[in-house]
Design a protein around this motif. Structure first.
Motif, mmCIF file in Angstrom:
data_model
loop_
_atom_site.group_PDB
_atom_site.id
_atom_site.type_symbol
_atom_site.label_atom_id
_atom_site.label_comp_id
_atom_site.label_asym_id
_atom_site.label_seq_id
_atom_site.Cartn_x
_atom_site.Cartn_y
_atom_site.Cartn_z
ATOM 1 N N ASP A 222 0.826 -1.210 0.000
ATOM 2 C CA ASP A 222 0.000 0.000 0.000
ATOM 3 C C ASP A 222 0.861 1.261 0.000
ATOM 4 N N PHE A 223 1.963 1.228 0.731
ATOM 5 C CA PHE A 223 2.890 2.363 0.754
ATOM 6 C C PHE A 223 3.410 2.665 -0.644
ATOM 7 N N GLU A 224 3.798 1.608 -1.346
ATOM 8 C CA GLU A 224 4.338 1.780 -2.698
ATOM 9 C C GLU A 224 3.269 2.264 -3.675
ATOM 10 N N ARG A 225 2.037 1.877 -3.442
ATOM 11 C CA ARG A 225 0.927 2.322 -4.286
ATOM 12 C C ARG A 225 0.627 3.807 -4.071
ATOM 13 N N ASP A 226 0.741 4.276 -2.839
ATOM 14 C CA ASP A 226 0.272 5.615 -2.480
ATOM 15 C C ASP A 226 1.368 6.664 -2.378
ATOM 16 N N ARG A 227 2.606 6.260 -2.249
ATOM 17 C CA ARG A 227 3.703 7.196 -2.041
ATOM 18 C C ARG A 227 4.756 7.022 -3.128
ATOM 19 N N PRO A 228 5.560 8.044 -3.396
ATOM 20 C CA PRO A 228 6.583 7.932 -4.444
ATOM 21 C C PRO A 228 7.760 7.061 -3.998
ATOM 22 N N VAL A 229 7.781 5.852 -4.482
ATOM 23 C CA VAL A 229 8.878 4.923 -4.236
ATOM 24 C C VAL A 229 9.597 4.690 -5.555
ATOM 25 N N VAL A 230 10.894 4.924 -5.572
ATOM 26 C CA VAL A 230 11.685 4.700 -6.782
ATOM 27 C C VAL A 230 11.984 3.205 -6.879
ATOM 28 N N ARG A 231 11.685 2.610 -8.036
ATOM 29 C CA ARG A 231 11.921 1.189 -8.241
ATOM 30 C C ARG A 231 12.896 0.980 -9.387
ATOM 31 N N GLY A 232 13.702 -0.053 -9.262
ATOM 32 C CA GLY A 232 14.643 -0.382 -10.321
ATOM 33 C C GLY A 232 15.245 -1.743 -10.082
ATOM 34 N N ARG A 233 16.326 -2.023 -10.801
ATOM 35 C CA ARG A 233 17.009 -3.311 -10.683
ATOM 36 C C ARG A 233 18.493 -3.068 -10.457
ATOM 37 N N VAL A 234 19.057 -3.888 -9.597
ATOM 38 C CA VAL A 234 20.500 -3.925 -9.392
ATOM 39 C C VAL A 234 20.905 -5.380 -9.584
ATOM 40 N N GLY A 235 21.614 -5.665 -10.683
ATOM 41 C CA GLY A 235 21.824 -7.048 -11.038
ATOM 42 C C GLY A 235 20.466 -7.701 -11.264
ATOM 43 N N ALA A 236 20.233 -8.845 -10.618
ATOM 44 C CA ALA A 236 18.946 -9.526 -10.732
ATOM 45 C C ALA A 236 17.965 -9.106 -9.644
ATOM 46 N N ALA A 237 18.384 -8.204 -8.764
ATOM 47 C CA ALA A 237 17.578 -7.866 -7.594
ATOM 48 C C ALA A 237 16.633 -6.704 -7.860
ATOM 49 N N ASP A 238 15.439 -6.799 -7.328
ATOM 50 C CA ASP A 238 14.547 -5.649 -7.266
ATOM 51 C C ASP A 238 15.081 -4.684 -6.224
ATOM 52 N N ALA A 239 15.048 -3.396 -6.541
ATOM 53 C CA ALA A 239 15.531 -2.379 -5.614
ATOM 54 C C ALA A 239 14.467 -1.303 -5.446
ATOM 55 N N ARG A 240 14.350 -0.807 -4.236
ATOM 56 C CA ARG A 240 13.390 0.249 -3.919
ATOM 57 C C ARG A 240 14.088 1.296 -3.080
#
Length: 270
Positions: A222-240
Protein backbone atom coordinates in the motif's frame (compact mmCIF):
# COMPACT_ATOMS: atom_id res chain seq x y z
CA UNK A 1 27.76 -35.30 -13.65
CA UNK A 2 29.33 -31.98 -14.70
CA UNK A 3 29.18 -29.14 -12.22
CA UNK A 4 26.39 -26.75 -13.24
CA UNK A 5 27.32 -23.24 -14.24
CA UNK A 6 26.60 -20.53 -11.65
CA UNK A 7 23.35 -18.65 -11.91
CA UNK A 8 23.83 -15.15 -13.29
CA UNK A 9 23.83 -12.41 -14.08
CA UNK A 10 27.48 -11.64 -13.49
CA UNK A 11 27.61 -8.59 -11.23
CA UNK A 12 30.65 -6.49 -10.33
CA UNK A 13 31.46 -3.54 -8.12
CA UNK A 14 31.21 -1.21 -11.11
CA UNK A 15 27.91 -2.55 -12.44
CA UNK A 16 26.37 -2.35 -8.96
CA UNK A 17 27.54 1.25 -8.59
CA UNK A 18 26.18 2.18 -12.02
CA UNK A 19 22.79 0.64 -11.22
CA UNK A 20 22.64 2.44 -7.86
CA UNK A 21 23.35 5.78 -9.55
CA UNK A 22 20.66 5.06 -12.13
CA UNK A 23 18.26 4.30 -9.30
CA UNK A 24 18.96 7.69 -7.77
CA UNK A 25 21.31 7.05 -4.86
CA UNK A 26 23.13 10.36 -4.34
CA UNK A 27 26.62 11.26 -3.18
CA UNK A 28 26.65 12.65 0.34
CA UNK A 29 23.35 11.20 1.54
CA UNK A 30 22.70 8.90 4.49
CA UNK A 31 21.38 5.56 3.29
CA UNK A 32 19.85 2.75 5.36
CA UNK A 33 20.31 -0.47 3.38
CA UNK A 34 18.42 -3.75 3.80
CA UNK A 35 19.95 -6.30 1.49
CA UNK A 36 20.11 -9.83 0.09
CA UNK A 37 23.39 -10.79 -1.56
CA UNK A 38 21.90 -13.88 -3.16
CA UNK A 39 19.24 -11.86 -4.97
CA UNK A 40 21.83 -9.86 -6.95
CA UNK A 41 23.13 -12.75 -9.06
CA UNK A 42 26.74 -13.95 -9.21
CA UNK A 43 28.65 -11.16 -7.49
CA UNK A 44 32.34 -10.95 -8.30
CA UNK A 45 33.88 -10.16 -4.93
CA UNK A 46 30.81 -11.09 -2.92
CA UNK A 47 29.65 -8.82 -0.11
CA UNK A 48 32.90 -6.82 -0.15
CA UNK A 49 32.16 -5.70 -3.73
CA UNK A 50 28.63 -4.67 -2.73
CA UNK A 51 29.86 -2.55 0.18
CA UNK A 52 32.56 -1.02 -2.01
CA UNK A 53 29.97 -0.12 -4.65
CA UNK A 54 27.69 1.49 -2.05
CA UNK A 55 30.58 3.53 -0.70
CA UNK A 56 31.65 4.48 -4.23
CA UNK A 57 28.22 5.95 -4.94
CA UNK A 58 27.76 7.64 -1.55
CA UNK A 59 31.23 9.16 -1.78
CA UNK A 60 33.36 10.49 1.08
CA UNK A 61 30.53 12.67 2.41
CA UNK A 62 27.88 9.92 2.44
CA UNK A 63 27.05 7.54 5.27
CA UNK A 64 26.06 3.90 4.86
CA UNK A 65 23.89 2.35 7.59
CA UNK A 66 22.81 -1.28 7.96
CA UNK A 67 20.91 -3.28 10.58
CA UNK A 68 23.36 -5.22 12.76
CA UNK A 69 20.92 -7.18 14.89
CA UNK A 70 22.02 -9.94 17.25
CA UNK A 71 18.76 -11.59 18.24
CA UNK A 72 20.53 -14.75 19.42
CA UNK A 73 21.44 -12.89 22.64
CA UNK A 74 17.92 -13.62 23.84
CA UNK A 75 15.96 -15.93 26.08
CA UNK A 76 16.42 -19.54 24.89
CA UNK A 77 12.87 -20.25 26.06
CA UNK A 78 11.71 -18.31 22.99
CA UNK A 79 13.97 -19.91 20.40
CA UNK A 80 12.28 -21.78 17.57
CA UNK A 81 14.83 -21.88 14.71
CA UNK A 82 15.82 -24.30 16.16
CA UNK A 83 14.54 -24.71 19.73
CA UNK A 84 16.79 -26.09 22.47
CA UNK A 85 15.86 -28.49 25.28
CA UNK A 86 14.30 -26.84 28.32
CA UNK A 87 16.90 -28.39 30.60
CA UNK A 88 19.54 -26.30 28.79
CA UNK A 89 17.87 -22.94 29.34
CA UNK A 90 19.38 -21.93 32.67
CA UNK A 91 22.88 -22.93 31.62
CA UNK A 92 22.56 -20.96 28.38
CA UNK A 93 21.32 -17.89 30.27
CA UNK A 94 24.26 -18.09 32.67
CA UNK A 95 26.91 -18.71 30.00
CA UNK A 96 25.72 -16.46 27.17
CA UNK A 97 28.32 -13.77 26.28
CA UNK A 98 27.36 -10.16 26.96
CA UNK A 99 26.82 -7.95 23.90
CA UNK A 100 30.02 -6.31 22.70
CA UNK A 101 29.65 -3.95 19.71
CA UNK A 102 33.17 -4.82 18.58
CA UNK A 103 32.86 -8.60 18.42
CA UNK A 104 29.22 -9.75 18.67
CA UNK A 105 28.29 -11.00 15.19
CA UNK A 106 25.09 -10.09 13.41
CA UNK A 107 22.36 -12.67 13.03
CA UNK A 108 19.53 -12.97 10.54
CA UNK A 109 20.28 -9.81 8.54
CA UNK A 110 22.55 -11.26 5.86
CA UNK A 111 26.22 -11.23 4.98
CA UNK A 112 26.36 -7.62 3.72
CA UNK A 113 25.59 -6.09 7.15
CA UNK A 114 28.16 -8.38 8.76
CA UNK A 115 30.68 -7.12 6.20
CA UNK A 116 29.86 -3.50 7.11
CA UNK A 117 30.08 -4.28 10.83
CA UNK A 118 33.63 -5.57 10.44
CA UNK A 119 34.74 -2.87 7.96
CA UNK A 120 37.57 -0.56 9.11
CA UNK A 121 36.08 2.52 10.75
CA UNK A 122 32.60 1.07 11.28
CA UNK A 123 30.60 2.39 14.22
CA UNK A 124 27.94 0.22 15.86
CA UNK A 125 25.11 1.28 18.14
CA UNK A 126 24.72 -0.01 21.68
CA UNK A 127 21.45 -1.96 21.78
CA UNK A 128 22.18 -5.65 22.51
CA UNK A 129 19.47 -6.98 20.19
CA UNK A 130 18.70 -4.34 17.57
CA UNK A 131 21.91 -2.46 16.83
CA UNK A 132 22.85 -0.72 13.59
CA UNK A 133 26.29 -0.28 12.06
CA UNK A 134 27.47 2.65 9.95
CA UNK A 135 30.34 3.88 7.80
CA UNK A 136 30.93 7.51 6.92
CA UNK A 137 31.26 10.97 8.43
CA UNK A 138 27.87 10.87 10.20
CA UNK A 139 28.30 7.33 11.55
CA UNK A 140 29.17 8.34 15.10
CA UNK A 141 26.39 10.90 15.36
CA UNK A 142 23.76 8.52 14.01
CA UNK A 143 24.82 5.54 16.14
CA UNK A 144 25.32 7.26 19.51
CA UNK A 145 22.70 7.19 22.23
CA UNK A 146 20.91 3.98 21.27
CA UNK A 147 19.10 3.26 24.55
CA UNK A 148 19.35 -0.24 25.98
CA UNK A 149 15.55 -0.43 26.38
CA UNK A 150 14.59 1.03 22.99
CA UNK A 151 15.13 -1.39 20.14
CA UNK A 152 13.76 0.59 17.20
CA UNK A 153 12.07 3.65 18.69
CA UNK A 154 12.73 7.30 19.49
CA UNK A 155 16.09 6.63 21.16
CA UNK A 156 17.41 4.48 18.34
CA UNK A 157 19.31 5.36 15.15
CA UNK A 158 16.03 5.12 13.22
CA UNK A 159 14.70 8.33 14.74
CA UNK A 160 17.99 10.08 13.95
CA UNK A 161 17.92 8.82 10.38
CA UNK A 162 14.38 10.14 10.02
CA UNK A 163 15.41 13.58 11.29
CA UNK A 164 18.51 13.59 9.07
CA UNK A 165 16.47 13.04 5.90
CA UNK A 166 17.98 9.61 5.27
CA UNK A 167 16.56 7.24 2.71
CA UNK A 168 15.98 3.48 2.72
CA UNK A 169 17.35 1.19 0.03
CA UNK A 170 15.72 -2.23 -0.18
CA UNK A 171 18.30 -4.14 -2.20
CA UNK A 172 16.71 -7.49 -2.98
CA UNK A 173 14.89 -7.40 0.36
CA UNK A 174 11.16 -7.12 0.93
CA UNK A 175 9.19 -4.75 3.08
CA UNK A 176 9.12 -7.37 5.84
CA UNK A 177 12.71 -6.29 6.59
CA UNK A 178 11.94 -2.55 6.60
CA UNK A 179 12.94 -1.44 10.10
CA UNK A 180 11.53 2.05 9.51
CA UNK A 181 8.05 0.57 9.87
CA UNK A 182 8.96 -0.49 13.40
CA UNK A 183 9.59 3.13 14.41
CA UNK A 184 5.92 3.74 13.64
CA UNK A 185 4.99 1.02 16.14
CA UNK A 186 6.48 3.15 18.91
CA UNK A 187 4.18 6.03 17.97
CA UNK A 188 0.88 4.20 18.23
CA UNK A 189 -0.58 2.40 21.25
CA UNK A 190 1.35 -0.84 21.60
CA UNK A 191 1.75 -3.41 24.35
CA UNK A 192 4.94 -3.83 26.32
CA UNK A 193 6.86 -7.07 26.61
CA UNK A 194 9.56 -8.31 28.96
CA UNK A 195 12.75 -9.24 27.12
CA UNK A 196 15.51 -11.36 28.63
CA UNK A 197 19.17 -11.04 27.70
CA UNK A 198 22.68 -11.34 29.16
CA UNK A 199 23.80 -8.22 31.01
CA UNK A 200 27.02 -7.01 32.63
CA UNK A 201 25.85 -8.35 36.01
CA UNK A 202 24.17 -11.54 34.83
CA UNK A 203 20.88 -12.37 33.17
CA UNK A 204 18.58 -9.34 33.01
CA UNK A 205 15.00 -8.66 31.99
CA UNK A 206 14.02 -5.29 30.49
CA UNK A 207 10.69 -3.90 29.36
CA UNK A 208 10.42 -3.03 25.65
CA UNK A 209 7.69 -2.04 23.23
CA UNK A 210 6.40 -5.18 21.52
CA UNK A 211 7.30 -5.17 17.82
CA UNK A 212 6.26 -7.43 14.96
CA UNK A 213 6.71 -7.46 11.20
CA UNK A 214 3.30 -9.08 10.80
CA UNK A 215 1.54 -7.67 7.71
CA UNK A 216 4.55 -5.51 6.74
CA UNK A 217 4.33 -6.97 3.21
CA UNK A 218 0.77 -5.64 2.91
CA UNK A 219 1.82 -2.34 4.42
CA UNK A 220 4.66 -2.07 1.91
CA UNK A 221 2.35 -2.83 -1.00
CA UNK A 222 0.00 0.00 0.00
CA UNK A 223 2.89 2.36 0.75
CA UNK A 224 4.34 1.78 -2.70
CA UNK A 225 0.93 2.32 -4.29
CA UNK A 226 0.27 5.61 -2.48
CA UNK A 227 3.70 7.20 -2.04
CA UNK A 228 6.58 7.93 -4.44
CA UNK A 229 8.88 4.92 -4.24
CA UNK A 230 11.68 4.70 -6.78
CA UNK A 231 11.92 1.19 -8.24
CA UNK A 232 14.64 -0.38 -10.32
CA UNK A 233 17.01 -3.31 -10.68
CA UNK A 234 20.50 -3.93 -9.39
CA UNK A 235 21.82 -7.05 -11.04
CA UNK A 236 18.95 -9.53 -10.73
CA UNK A 237 17.58 -7.87 -7.59
CA UNK A 238 14.55 -5.65 -7.27
CA UNK A 239 15.53 -2.38 -5.61
CA UNK A 240 13.39 0.25 -3.92
CA UNK A 241 14.42 3.68 -2.67
CA UNK A 242 12.36 5.98 -0.44
CA UNK A 243 12.73 8.39 2.52
CA UNK A 244 12.71 6.99 6.06
CA UNK A 245 10.32 9.78 7.07
CA UNK A 246 7.78 8.84 4.39
CA UNK A 247 7.82 5.19 5.47
CA UNK A 248 7.38 6.02 9.14
CA UNK A 249 4.55 8.50 8.60
CA UNK A 250 2.65 6.17 6.27
CA UNK A 251 3.11 3.16 8.55
CA UNK A 252 1.92 5.10 11.57
CA UNK A 253 -1.42 5.76 9.88
CA UNK A 254 -1.69 2.33 8.24
CA UNK A 255 -0.92 0.23 11.31
CA UNK A 256 -3.41 2.08 13.47
CA UNK A 257 -6.18 1.10 11.05
CA UNK A 258 -5.11 -2.28 9.67
CA UNK A 259 -3.26 -3.88 12.58
CA UNK A 260 -4.75 -2.72 15.88
CA UNK A 261 -2.65 -3.82 18.81
CA UNK A 262 -5.30 -5.29 21.08
CA UNK A 263 -2.96 -7.98 22.31
CA UNK A 264 0.68 -8.83 22.26
CA UNK A 265 2.44 -10.41 19.32
CA UNK A 266 5.09 -13.04 20.03
CA UNK A 267 8.56 -11.62 20.53
CA UNK A 268 10.77 -12.45 17.52
CA UNK A 269 12.73 -15.61 18.34
CA UNK A 270 16.35 -16.12 17.54
Amino acid sequence: MPTPLPTGPLVTRDTIAEALRDLGVRPGESLLVHSSLRSLGWVCGGPVAVVQALLDVLGPDGTLVVPAQSGDLSDPALWSRPPVPEEWWETIRAAMPVYDPEITPTRGVGVIPETVRTWPGAVRSAHPHASFAALGPRAGQLMEGHAANCRLGERSPLAKLETAGARVLLLGSGYDSCTSFHLAEYRIPAPLVEVGRPGPHGWEVVTEVSISSERFDELGHDFERDRPVVRGRVGAADARLFPVADAVAYAQRWLAVHRPREGDFPHPAA
